[in-house]
Design a protein around this motif. Structure first.
Motif, PDB file in Angstrom:
ATOM      1  N   GLY A  50      55.444  90.267  49.035  1.00 50.25           N
ATOM      2  CA  GLY A  50      55.902  91.259  48.070  1.00 50.25           C
ATOM      3  C   GLY A  50      55.790  90.714  46.667  1.00 50.25           C
ATOM      4  N   SER A  51      56.255  91.519  45.709  1.00 48.84           N
ATOM      5  CA  SER A  51      56.158  91.134  44.303  1.00 48.84           C
ATOM      6  C   SER A  51      57.480  90.558  43.803  1.00 48.84           C
ATOM      7  N   PHE A  52      57.377  89.504  42.996  1.00 49.36           N
ATOM      8  CA  PHE A  52      58.616  88.964  42.416  1.00 49.36           C
ATOM      9  C   PHE A  52      59.162  89.896  41.334  1.00 49.36           C
ATOM     10  N   PHE A 112      59.342  75.600  36.514  1.00 49.70           N
ATOM     11  CA  PHE A 112      58.492  76.686  36.019  1.00 49.70           C
ATOM     12  C   PHE A 112      57.147  76.126  35.555  1.00 49.70           C
ATOM     13  N   LEU A 113      56.071  76.760  36.019  1.00 44.04           N
ATOM     14  CA  LEU A 113      54.716  76.367  35.620  1.00 44.04           C
ATOM     15  C   LEU A 113      54.354  77.058  34.315  1.00 44.04           C
ATOM     16  N   SER A 114      54.467  76.329  33.215  1.00 45.77           N
ATOM     17  CA  SER A 114      54.034  76.844  31.915  1.00 45.77           C
ATOM     18  C   SER A 114      52.611  76.335  31.657  1.00 45.77           C
ATOM     19  N   SER A 115      52.141  76.493  30.460  1.00 42.91           N
ATOM     20  CA  SER A 115      50.731  76.229  30.181  1.00 42.91           C
ATOM     21  C   SER A 115      50.559  75.369  28.934  1.00 42.91           C
ATOM     22  N   GLY A 116      50.225  74.087  29.153  1.00 38.93           N
ATOM     23  CA  GLY A 116      49.985  73.190  28.029  1.00 38.93           C
ATOM     24  C   GLY A 116      48.765  73.587  27.218  1.00 38.93           C
ATOM     25  N   ASN A 169      44.704  71.593  32.355  1.00 37.07           N
ATOM     26  CA  ASN A 169      43.728  72.349  33.148  1.00 37.07           C
ATOM     27  C   ASN A 169      43.630  71.759  34.548  1.00 37.07           C
ATOM     28  N   PRO A 170      44.287  72.391  35.536  1.00 38.82           N
ATOM     29  CA  PRO A 170      44.190  71.859  36.891  1.00 38.82           C
ATOM     30  C   PRO A 170      42.855  72.195  37.528  1.00 38.82           C
ATOM     31  N   TYR A 171      42.405  71.324  38.417  1.00 37.13           N
ATOM     32  CA  TYR A 171      41.169  71.561  39.163  1.00 37.13           C
ATOM     33  C   TYR A 171      41.351  70.886  40.509  1.00 37.13           C
TER      34      TYR A 171
HETATM   35  N1  LIG Z   1      45.000  77.491  36.831  1.00 32.05           N
HETATM   36  C1  LIG Z   1      45.201  77.065  35.592  1.00 32.05           C
HETATM   37  O1  LIG Z   1      44.262  76.715  34.883  1.00 32.05           O
HETATM   38  C2  LIG Z   1      46.614  76.979  35.049  1.00 32.05           C
HETATM   39  C3  LIG Z   1      46.876  76.170  33.929  1.00 32.05           C
HETATM   40  C4  LIG Z   1      48.185  76.070  33.455  1.00 32.05           C
HETATM   41  C5  LIG Z   1      49.199  76.794  34.045  1.00 32.05           C
HETATM   42  N2  LIG Z   1      48.914  77.592  35.109  1.00 32.05           N
HETATM   43  C6  LIG Z   1      49.995  78.371  35.704  1.00 32.05           C
HETATM   44  O2  LIG Z   1      50.200  77.892  37.010  1.00 32.05           O
HETATM   45  C7  LIG Z   1      50.615  78.989  37.835  1.00 32.05           C
HETATM   46  C8  LIG Z   1      49.713  79.091  39.064  1.00 32.05           C
HETATM   47  O3  LIG Z   1      48.380  79.273  38.653  1.00 32.05           O
HETATM   48  P1  LIG Z   1      47.190  79.342  39.703  1.00 32.05           P
HETATM   49  O4  LIG Z   1      45.977  78.897  39.011  1.00 32.05           O
HETATM   50  O5  LIG Z   1      47.602  78.694  40.963  1.00 32.05           O
HETATM   51  O6  LIG Z   1      47.080  80.920  39.910  1.00 32.05           O
HETATM   52  P2  LIG Z   1      46.671  81.737  41.207  1.00 32.05           P
HETATM   53  O7  LIG Z   1      46.289  83.089  40.725  1.00 32.05           O
HETATM   54  O8  LIG Z   1      45.734  80.988  42.077  1.00 32.05           O
HETATM   55  O9  LIG Z   1      48.050  81.841  41.996  1.00 32.05           O
HETATM   56  C9  LIG Z   1      49.072  82.698  41.601  1.00 32.05           C
HETATM   57  C10 LIG Z   1      49.689  83.289  42.846  1.00 32.05           C
HETATM   58  O10 LIG Z   1      50.730  84.170  42.425  1.00 32.05           O
HETATM   59  C11 LIG Z   1      50.656  85.346  43.188  1.00 32.05           C
HETATM   60  N3  LIG Z   1      51.240  86.447  42.418  1.00 32.05           N
HETATM   61  C12 LIG Z   1      50.750  87.033  41.298  1.00 32.05           C
HETATM   62  N4  LIG Z   1      51.562  88.007  40.896  1.00 32.05           N
HETATM   63  C13 LIG Z   1      52.589  88.052  41.785  1.00 32.05           C
HETATM   64  C14 LIG Z   1      53.741  88.850  41.910  1.00 32.05           C
HETATM   65  N5  LIG Z   1      54.024  89.824  41.042  1.00 32.05           N
HETATM   66  N6  LIG Z   1      54.590  88.602  42.925  1.00 32.05           N
HETATM   67  C15 LIG Z   1      54.314  87.629  43.848  1.00 32.05           C
HETATM   68  N7  LIG Z   1      53.234  86.832  43.773  1.00 32.05           N
HETATM   69  C16 LIG Z   1      52.384  87.036  42.744  1.00 32.05           C
HETATM   70  C17 LIG Z   1      49.188  85.563  43.471  1.00 32.05           C
HETATM   71  O11 LIG Z   1      48.992  86.394  44.614  1.00 32.05           O
HETATM   72  C18 LIG Z   1      48.705  84.121  43.669  1.00 32.05           C
HETATM   73  O12 LIG Z   1      48.749  83.771  45.044  1.00 32.05           O
HETATM   74  C19 LIG Z   1      50.600  80.232  36.960  1.00 32.05           C
HETATM   75  O13 LIG Z   1      51.898  80.467  36.479  1.00 32.05           O
HETATM   76  C20 LIG Z   1      49.700  79.843  35.825  1.00 32.05           C
HETATM   77  O14 LIG Z   1      50.016  80.544  34.654  1.00 32.05           O
HETATM   78  C21 LIG Z   1      47.655  77.692  35.636  1.00 32.05           C
END
Ligand SMILES: NC(=O)c1ccc[n+]([C@@H]2O[C@H](COP(=O)([O-])OP(=O)(O)OC[C@H]3O[C@@H](n4cnc5c(N)ncnc54)[C@H](O)[C@@H]3O)[C@@H](O)[C@H]2O)c1
Length: 310
Positions: A50-52, A112-116, A169-171
């Motif tokens: 479901g959705s958060f 909480f996952l924020s974004s550098g 930037n994760p990879y």
């Molecule tokens: N990937 C990057 O480059 C990066 C960099 C910095 C921060 N972040 C942050 O890290 C976190 C994860 O990123 P990610 O790359 O794994 O993203 P992702 O899109 O792979 O994963 C996000 C997950 O959240 C789920 N989701 C989205 N909306 C939802 C909702 N309303 N309710 C329930 N689930 C929901 C999606 O289905 C997905 O499985 C995010 O908050 C993102 O902003 C990502």
């Protein structure tokens, strides 16, 4: 802090956080709208679909947990600017509601996952410390900053323990082919499929890359450690997009002819994070860029057959 809810736990980073929490002996529940793309549901994880953004779903998901790792995002920088109102609704309002539901359920810890890469905007310094002014140039970054402020308010008024991880930037493995975020995964997938890679701008923009399992391990540690506040999480080193392409050329032994497209206005020219603060509490990235890229490449080659990739 043993029973942990991972919101977005089926995503790229979230799925690795789940693995790290399980490895540390935690009981894990995942709240996500979708299943994982690259593997079947794990028998030891309790999934709530479901959705958060839904109060009813949150109440169900929060029952009996000690801590929340919030890693869901409905947007990325590029999509957030197309519809900032939806970004605010899907991420800011939904997270403020989550904080209220956590208070009512007595859950007093959040990571909480924020974004550098976006909260600082265009950096004024070569290496960016957490004290650098917050001046994002994307709705995505603005919403991350606003959530950080709400977390601060929640601690001051209602005693929430929280850790904000401003990830670079994760990879790594499970980074999707069609991912609009993440050049390393995107480029490696394209090369594995014999497709041409596209570069926005001239390839000179510099980013700080962090191996996803190192980031996930920190998220799991942060659930259990008595640390508070905001931390940059990266490698502390910068690589240009052109340097990444060159490293990929050496790694894959393929001929690579990138297509250069016009640069995007929301891409900051350079961002490298100072990681002294998180190092001072005992964490440091373990994976060198070339080793992490090799693991990503090996993983992609084992999963090339998967067509339906998020
Ligand atoms: N990937 C990057 O480059 C990066 C960099 C910095 C921060 N972040 C942050 O890290 C976190 C994860 O990123 P990610 O790359 O794994 O993203 P992702 O899109 O792979 O994963 C996000 C997950 O959240 C789920 N989701 C989205 N909306 C939802 C909702 N309303 N309710 C329930 N689930 C929901 C999606 O289905 C997905 O499985 C995010 O908050 C993102 O902003 C990502």
């Amino acid at each position: 802090m043993n029973r942990v809810l991972v919101i977005g736990g089926c995503g790229f980073i979230g799925s690795h956080i789940v693995d790290s929490l399980l490895a540390r002996g935690c009981r894990v529940r995942v709240l996500d709208m979708k299943n994982e793309v690259f593997r079947a549901p794990l028998s030891e994880v309790d999934y709530v679909t479901g959705s958060f953004g839904s109060e009813a779903v949150l109440r169900q998901a929060l029952q009996g947990v000690d801590a929340v790792v919030h890693t869901a995002s409905t947007t990325v920088p590029s999509t957030s600017n197309l519809d900032p109102v939806a970004d605010i609704q899907g991420n800011l309002i939904a997270t403020v509601r989550l904080l209220k539901e956590m208070r009512q359920a007595g859950v007093r810890k959040m990571v909480f996952l924020s974004s550098g890469g976006t909260v600082y905007g265009i950096p004024e310094t070569e290496i960016v410390e957490e004290t650098h002014p917050l001046a994002p140039i994307s709705s995505y970054g603005i919403v991350k900053v606003a959530v950080e402020h709400y977390l601060h308010m929640e601690r001051q008024l209602h005693g929430l323990d929280y850790v904000v991880l401003r990830a670079a930037n994760p990879y790594g493995p499970r980074q999707g082919y069609n991912g609009v975020q993440g050049i390393i995964g995107n480029f490696l997938w394209k090369i594995a499929h014999g497709e041409q890679i596209e570069i926005w701008g001239d390839g000179s923009i510099v980013r700080d890359f962090i191996y996803v399992q190192d980031l996930a391990e920190l998220c799991a540690i942060a659930v259990q450690m008595p640390i508070q506040g905001c931390f940059n999480v990266g490698s502390g080193k910068g690589s240009s997009v052109n340097e990444i392409v060159e490293a990929i050329r050496v790694l894959t032994k393929r001929t690579i002819k990138p297509v250069y497209r016009p640069g995007r206005s929301f891409d900051v020219p350079r961002i490298v994070l100072d990681i002294s603060r998180i190092k001072a509490v005992g964490w440091a990235p373990r994976t060198e860029l070339i080793d992490g890229m090799r693991q990503s490449w090996d993983w992609i080659n084992q999963h090339r057959a998967i067509d339906d990739i998020a």
